[in-house]
Motif scaffolding. Sequence first.
Motif, mmCIF file in Angstrom:
data_model
loop_
_atom_site.group_PDB
_atom_site.id
_atom_site.type_symbol
_atom_site.label_atom_id
_atom_site.label_comp_id
_atom_site.label_asym_id
_atom_site.label_seq_id
_atom_site.Cartn_x
_atom_site.Cartn_y
_atom_site.Cartn_z
ATOM 1 N N UNK A 21 41.642 37.992 46.807
ATOM 2 C CA UNK A 21 42.567 37.229 45.969
ATOM 3 C C UNK A 21 41.804 36.114 45.288
ATOM 4 N N UNK A 22 41.963 35.999 43.988
ATOM 5 C CA UNK A 22 41.356 34.894 43.249
ATOM 6 C C UNK A 22 42.353 33.749 43.150
ATOM 7 N N UNK A 23 41.880 32.537 43.418
ATOM 8 C CA UNK A 23 42.675 31.341 43.174
ATOM 9 C C UNK A 23 42.236 30.773 41.821
ATOM 10 N N UNK A 24 41.650 29.589 41.782
ATOM 11 C CA UNK A 24 41.138 29.051 40.522
ATOM 12 C C UNK A 24 39.608 29.146 40.535
ATOM 13 N N UNK A 25 38.967 28.222 41.241
ATOM 14 C CA UNK A 25 37.511 28.260 41.358
ATOM 15 C C UNK A 25 37.047 28.923 42.647
ATOM 16 N N UNK A 26 37.988 29.357 43.463
ATOM 17 C CA UNK A 26 37.648 30.007 44.724
ATOM 18 C C UNK A 26 38.415 31.304 44.864
ATOM 19 N N UNK A 27 37.994 32.111 45.828
ATOM 20 C CA UNK A 27 38.682 33.348 46.138
ATOM 21 C C UNK A 27 38.637 33.593 47.634
ATOM 22 N N UNK A 28 39.420 34.557 48.085
ATOM 23 C CA UNK A 28 39.525 34.839 49.517
ATOM 24 C C UNK A 28 39.423 36.341 49.733
ATOM 25 N N UNK A 29 38.585 36.745 50.665
ATOM 26 C CA UNK A 29 38.479 38.147 51.050
ATOM 27 C C UNK A 29 39.178 38.340 52.387
ATOM 28 N N UNK A 30 40.033 39.341 52.440
ATOM 29 C CA UNK A 30 40.737 39.649 53.684
ATOM 30 C C UNK A 30 40.901 41.140 53.854
ATOM 31 N N UNK A 31 41.431 41.525 54.997
ATOM 32 C CA UNK A 31 41.818 42.916 55.234
ATOM 33 C C UNK A 31 40.677 43.913 55.089
ATOM 34 N N UNK A 58 31.677 45.098 47.091
ATOM 35 C CA UNK A 58 32.580 45.362 45.976
ATOM 36 C C UNK A 58 33.547 44.215 45.747
ATOM 37 N N UNK A 59 34.108 43.664 46.818
ATOM 38 C CA UNK A 59 35.044 42.553 46.681
ATOM 39 C C UNK A 59 34.341 41.286 46.209
ATOM 40 N N UNK A 60 33.157 41.019 46.750
ATOM 41 C CA UNK A 60 32.391 39.841 46.330
ATOM 42 C C UNK A 60 32.082 39.912 44.843
ATOM 43 N N UNK A 61 31.622 41.056 44.391
ATOM 44 C CA UNK A 61 31.289 41.201 42.971
ATOM 45 C C UNK A 61 32.522 41.022 42.100
ATOM 46 N N UNK A 62 33.664 41.541 42.539
ATOM 47 C CA UNK A 62 34.901 41.395 41.757
ATOM 48 C C UNK A 62 35.265 39.923 41.610
ATOM 49 N N UNK A 63 35.137 39.158 42.693
ATOM 50 C CA UNK A 63 35.477 37.735 42.636
ATOM 51 C C UNK A 63 34.483 36.958 41.784
ATOM 52 N N UNK A 64 33.198 37.217 41.972
ATOM 53 C CA UNK A 64 32.193 36.495 41.183
ATOM 54 C C UNK A 64 32.305 36.851 39.708
ATOM 55 N N UNK A 65 32.560 38.113 39.412
ATOM 56 C CA UNK A 65 32.744 38.529 38.017
ATOM 57 C C UNK A 65 33.962 37.847 37.394
ATOM 58 N N UNK A 66 34.945 37.494 38.221
ATOM 59 C CA UNK A 66 36.146 36.815 37.739
ATOM 60 C C UNK A 66 35.927 35.314 37.574
ATOM 61 N N UNK A 67 34.755 34.823 37.964
ATOM 62 C CA UNK A 67 34.407 33.434 37.715
ATOM 63 C C UNK A 67 34.567 32.477 38.872
ATOM 64 N N UNK A 68 34.817 32.976 40.091
ATOM 65 C CA UNK A 68 34.957 32.047 41.209
ATOM 66 C C UNK A 68 33.588 31.493 41.599
#
Length: 267
Positions: free
Chosen positions: A56-66, A85-95
């Motif tokens: 889940x992306x918040x604003x400048x941070x994100x959270x990986x779960x499950x 895969x999840x890390x790359x998705x969050x970093x690509x989204x700008x977190x």
Amino acid sequence: MLSPFLTSDIDPFLTMASTEGWLCGKWEMEFLLQTFPQGCLVKRSGSETLGYITSLRHDKSGWIGNLLVAPQARRGGIGTELMQGAIHALLDAGVETVWLTASAKGVELYRRLGFTAIDSINRWVGEGSGGTGWSPFSPWDPEMVRHVDCAGWGDRREALLHVTSGRGHVICDNYSFVCIQPWPQGTQLGPWGTLLEGQAAPLLDLALAAAGTPVFLDVPAGNVAAAVLLSRKGFSIKGSNTLMYLGVRPKYSPQKVFALASMGSMG
């Protein structure tokens, strides 16, 4: 090759999660797929699904779960592939910062991926009063709730606060709030945040008066005041995970975080 987490994957995931003793619901998975679908992934082999991960992306941070790998497919690198895969998705989204909570078995995997431990999260369990009624101090104030939550986590998390408050009931005071969320297994307290330590006790009294039983919540170990308060109310710790982050060190103030918004999967 990873595939998107589909709506049709929710029920099989929940079945597997239940065997692990996880507390998560269909509403939560639907929220994650709607809010950040690119960070919700599965690993398939033909018609068989071997693993899942959500983020889940918040604003400048994100959270990986499950992160969940089928028992027969463990120790084969699938967990690492899903995490990447999840890390790359969050970093690509700008977190800038990626959060997660790790079980004892998962800590070493996450360290190898660059995560750093910053705190522990304790699962506290106690008793409510059976839901005798609501008596909020003041009306629901979304902007105040966002402000207090941001003071604890160092980021704005509007979508998460909206979904959790929408499925529960929020009690507010002066720069403090607690959300009471119903589950089939009992009542969750959280998110719960205060700017001043002394504001927590009266909120807890009101929450316990309104809560069904049992009551459970995930609390940063770094919040010593929360531990003292819950112990006095007869709560005890039933489990613990490690809170970790990747990337920019967050402006995290655990003394302002009295309970997480979710049971580990969203922050």
